[in-house]
Design a protein around this motif. Structure first.
Motif: not given
Length: 102
Positions: A23-44
């Motif tokens: 509950a202390a994590d007040s950041v809005a949850p990420k969408t599946r597309d946001q997580v996928r985009a972050e993963l692709l950027e990290a891989q790149r």
């Protein structure tokens, strides 16, 4: 207190602590597309921890295989001195303040 009650109490406290941590994590949850985009950027960029026990990221182990990280340009000495002079003029910088009663 018997062992059963102590175990139940310990489990309840652990669940409460875990719930509070989530509950202390007040950041809005990420969408599946946001997580996928972050993963692709990290891989790149190789910004993923390599397999094994090294604890290093791929771009640290194999820097020639990934794009160089952008560097930020530091201020020149003249820019820093100009910022200091402006801070003195505007009163943002307090000079000679006594920090310990000495």
């Amino acid at each position: 207190m018997n062992r059963k009650h102590l175990s139940t109490l310990t489990l309840a406290l652990a669940a409460l602590a875990a719930g509070n941590a989530l509950a202390a994590d007040s950041v809005a949850p990420k969408t599946r597309d946001q997580v996928r985009a972050e993963l692709l950027e990290a891989q790149r960029t190789g910004d993923i921890v390599a397999n094994g026990n090294s604890g290093k990221k791929l771009n640290e182990l194999y820097p020639s295989q990934y794009p160089a990280k952008a560097t930020t340009q530091a201020n020149t000495r003249e820019q820093v001195l100009a910022e200091l002079a402006q801070a003195k003029r505007s009163g943002e910088l307090v000079i000679g303040h006594n920090h310990g009663g000495r």
